[in-house]
Design an enzyme around this catalytic site. Structure first.
Site, PDB file in Angstrom:
ATOM      1  N   CYS A  25       0.822  -1.207   0.000  1.00 37.79           N
ATOM      2  CA  CYS A  25       0.000   0.000   0.000  1.00 37.79           C
ATOM      3  C   CYS A  25       0.857   1.259   0.000  1.00 37.79           C
ATOM      4  CB  CYS A  25      -0.945   0.005   1.201  1.00 37.79           C
ATOM      5  SG  CYS A  25      -0.093  -0.102   2.797  1.00 37.79           S
ATOM      6  N   GLN A  31       6.601  -8.886   3.370  1.00 47.54           N
ATOM      7  CA  GLN A  31       6.132  -8.554   2.023  1.00 47.54           C
ATOM      8  C   GLN A  31       7.260  -8.700   1.005  1.00 47.54           C
ATOM      9  OE1 GLN A  31       4.760  -4.668   3.242  1.00 47.54           O
ATOM     10  NE2 GLN A  31       2.613  -5.291   3.181  1.00 47.54           N
ATOM     11  N   GLY A  65     -12.346  10.338  13.513  1.00 43.36           N
ATOM     12  CA  GLY A  65     -11.737  11.324  12.633  1.00 43.36           C
ATOM     13  C   GLY A  65     -11.113  10.613  11.441  1.00 43.36           C
ATOM     14  N   ALA A  66     -10.772  11.382  10.406  1.00 43.11           N
ATOM     15  CA  ALA A  66     -10.159  10.774   9.215  1.00 43.11           C
ATOM     16  C   ALA A  66      -9.098  11.689   8.624  1.00 43.11           C
ATOM     17  CB  ALA A  66     -11.234  10.463   8.170  1.00 43.11           C
ATOM     18  N   GLY A  67      -8.545  12.543   9.479  1.00 46.64           N
ATOM     19  CA  GLY A  67      -7.503  13.457   9.023  1.00 46.64           C
ATOM     20  C   GLY A  67      -6.136  12.807   8.963  1.00 46.64           C
ATOM     21  N   GLU A  92       9.039  -0.876  11.315  1.00 53.87           N
ATOM     22  CA  GLU A  92       7.954  -1.886  11.330  1.00 53.87           C
ATOM     23  C   GLU A  92       8.411  -3.162  10.614  1.00 53.87           C
ATOM     24  OE1 GLU A  92       6.068  -2.984   8.654  1.00 53.87           O
ATOM     25  OE2 GLU A  92       6.760  -1.634   7.070  1.00 53.87           O
ATOM     26  N   GLN A 101       6.490  -5.528   9.076  1.00 55.27           N
ATOM     27  CA  GLN A 101       5.608  -6.069   8.053  1.00 55.27           C
ATOM     28  C   GLN A 101       6.247  -6.086   6.667  1.00 55.27           C
ATOM     29  OE1 GLN A 101       1.956  -3.874   7.508  1.00 55.27           O
ATOM     30  NE2 GLN A 101       0.841  -5.665   6.801  1.00 55.27           N
ATOM     31  N   MET A 159      -3.484  12.931  10.963  1.00 51.83           N
ATOM     32  CA  MET A 159      -2.963  12.285  12.161  1.00 51.83           C
ATOM     33  C   MET A 159      -3.612  10.921  12.388  1.00 51.83           C
ATOM     34  SD  MET A 159      -0.944  12.047  14.647  1.00 51.83           S
ATOM     35  CE  MET A 159      -0.143  13.644  14.836  1.00 51.83           C
ATOM     36  N   ARG A 188       4.203   1.344  -1.364  1.00 57.02           N
ATOM     37  CA  ARG A 188       5.260   1.395  -2.376  1.00 57.02           C
ATOM     38  C   ARG A 188       5.041   0.372  -3.485  1.00 57.02           C
ATOM     39  NH1 ARG A 188       9.941   1.710  -0.130  1.00 57.02           N
ATOM     40  NH2 ARG A 188       9.134   1.915   1.988  1.00 57.02           N
TER      41      ARG A 188
END
Length: 439
Positions: free
Chosen positions: A57, A125, A194-196, A119, A121, A198, A59
């Site tokens: 998601c 991948q 919220g969906a900003g 991280e 993950q 941050m 790169r």
């Protein structure tokens, strides 16, 4: 001469919509690689180039081992796949070759190039991408070495530094604190209010820990659905919060509301329904999204933006030291890979030289055996054999020396002196006395 290069775009270089044009599912990797290889093979007739494709998601990156001339056609191919022009792609993409490509791969594997620093993950991948390339038949010796070394570097970074242990942002600190309360973050349900920007960053950090369930509550449902869709989360209306609050173990809120969205009464009712099972809450909003009195409840662990600042500052120096240590490990890996790559470039020459000398040796042995069969004296035959070999080995070099002139002749003389007179302390004309030293 073949090399290795990386072509890609990531969360730092390209906006989401553009990255979406170059996203590939796991099932698409093999056919896409084969299509690229077929395209590039037309440009490199001598041998088929190697290729591997990493798509997450954050790169999309192509790693190719082949002639440097393949860079431009690779860019053109990727641009065509994404339905954009090469110039438009390169406004947001990056190309790295040789050691720079290795450094990038090692940093990616180690989590140094991730949105969530350190991280783990991305390493999984990368390994999956390598498996797909291997199964597609596009992974050769060079890329195999590159990725195996990247995995080793990542393992060393993970085991000998604390790159993944310290928080460096509000978002990372939120996850860090949650992991102290909950033994396994993959078993909890998380609500983002919220969906900003941050909340998007915090959600990305939590998503890397694969919680059991995630939900996004936002005043504008459409924006909430967009973020939820990227996370694989549920989108809910802000008005549903009081009825749904009890379902979530962790609540992270950051909106532009001028008044608190989550009051003391709502949290008390949620705790009662949960039978006082603990709740972890983070309020990153200024002014507050969560009423201050909520912090007084026994089964709520509420952190404000000021609380997280303390956590971030206390971990900052340690994290910076870990990053520097990790970069040093990466650099050592890069130097080792570049050395291996340089050695590989001389392999065909070494093989050709070995074959040539073997042919000479076989010819002289055959001639000596014929002379011995005719009754020739053994010493005479051995003398002829040794002279025949030395003349064959020197013929080409001496012929080149005689045919050259001026500066070219001087350089060739110095080279031949280093090759054939290494044990001699007597320099040839035009050389310094250093030519006879061992290096």
């Amino acid at each position: 001469m073949s090399s290795v290069f990386a072509l890609g775009l990531n969360h730092n270089s390209a906006p989401l919509d553009l990255r979406g044009r170059f996203a590939f599912s796991l099932e698409q990797l093999a056919p896409t690689l084969l299509g690229l290889r077929e395209q590039l093979s037309r440009r490199q007739a001598q041998s088929q180039p190697e290729a591997a494709l990493v798509s997450t998601c954050n790169r999309t990156e192509l790693y190719v081992a082949g002639a440097p001339a393949l860079v431009k056609p690779t860019i053109a191919w990727l641009a065509e796949v994404g339905g954009v022009g090469s110039d438009a792609l390169m406004n947001h993409a990056y190309v790295m070759e040789g050691g720079a490509a290795a450094r990038h791969a090692f940093r990616v594997a180690s989590g140094l190039d991730s949105m969530v620093l350190g991280e783990p993950q991305i390493l999984g991948q990368l390994k999956q991408a390598v498996r797909e390339a291997d199964q597609a038949g596009t992974l050769g010796t060079t890329l195999h070495q590159l990725f195996q070394r990247s995995f080793s570097v990542a393992k060393e970074v993970r085991s000998s530094t604390e790159i993944g242990a310290h928080s460096i942002s509000m978002a990372a600190a939120s996850v860090r604190l949650a992991s102290q309360l909950f033994e396994d973050l993959s078993k909890i349900k998380v609500l983002f209010v919220g969906a900003g920007e941050m909340i998007e960053l915090v959600a990305t950090h939590f998503a890397a820990r694969t919680p059991r369930h995630m939900a996004v509550a936002n005043r504008t449902l459409e924006r909430g659905e967009k973020l939820a869709g990227r996370l694989g989360a549920e989108a809910i209306r802000l008005a549903e919060l009081p009825q749904r609050l009890h379902e979530f173990d962790a609540v992270i809120s950051c909106t532009a509301s001028s008044l608190p969205l989550i009051g003391l009464g709502a949290v008390e009712r949620a705790l009662k329904t949960r039978r006082h099972k603990p709740m972890f809450m983070v309020d990153l909003a200024v002014p507050r999204d969560i009423e201050q009195e909520v912090a007084q409840l026994d089964d709520v662990y509420l952190y404000t933006v000021d609380d997280l600042s303390v956590v971030v500052q206390s971990a900052g120096e340690k994290r910076q030291a870990a990053v520097q240590q990790a970069e040093a490990i990466v650099e050592a890996g890069v130097q080792s890979f570049v050395h291996w790559l340089d050695q590989r470039h001389t392999v065909p020459l070494i093989q050709a030289l070995n074959q040539q000398t073997e042919d000479w040796r076989a010819a002289e042995i055959a001639r000596a055996r014929k002379l011995l069969a005719k009754g020739e004296d053994v010493d005479t035959v051995l003398e002829a054999l040794s002279r025949g070999l030395t003349q064959k080995m020197l013929h080409g070099s001496l012929a080149e020396l005689h045919a050259s002139e001026g500066e070219q002749r001087l350089q060739l003389a110095q080279t031949l002196s280093r090759l054939f007179l290494r044990s001699s302390s007597k320099p040839v004309s035009g050389e310094s006395g250093e030519s006879g030293e061992e290096h």
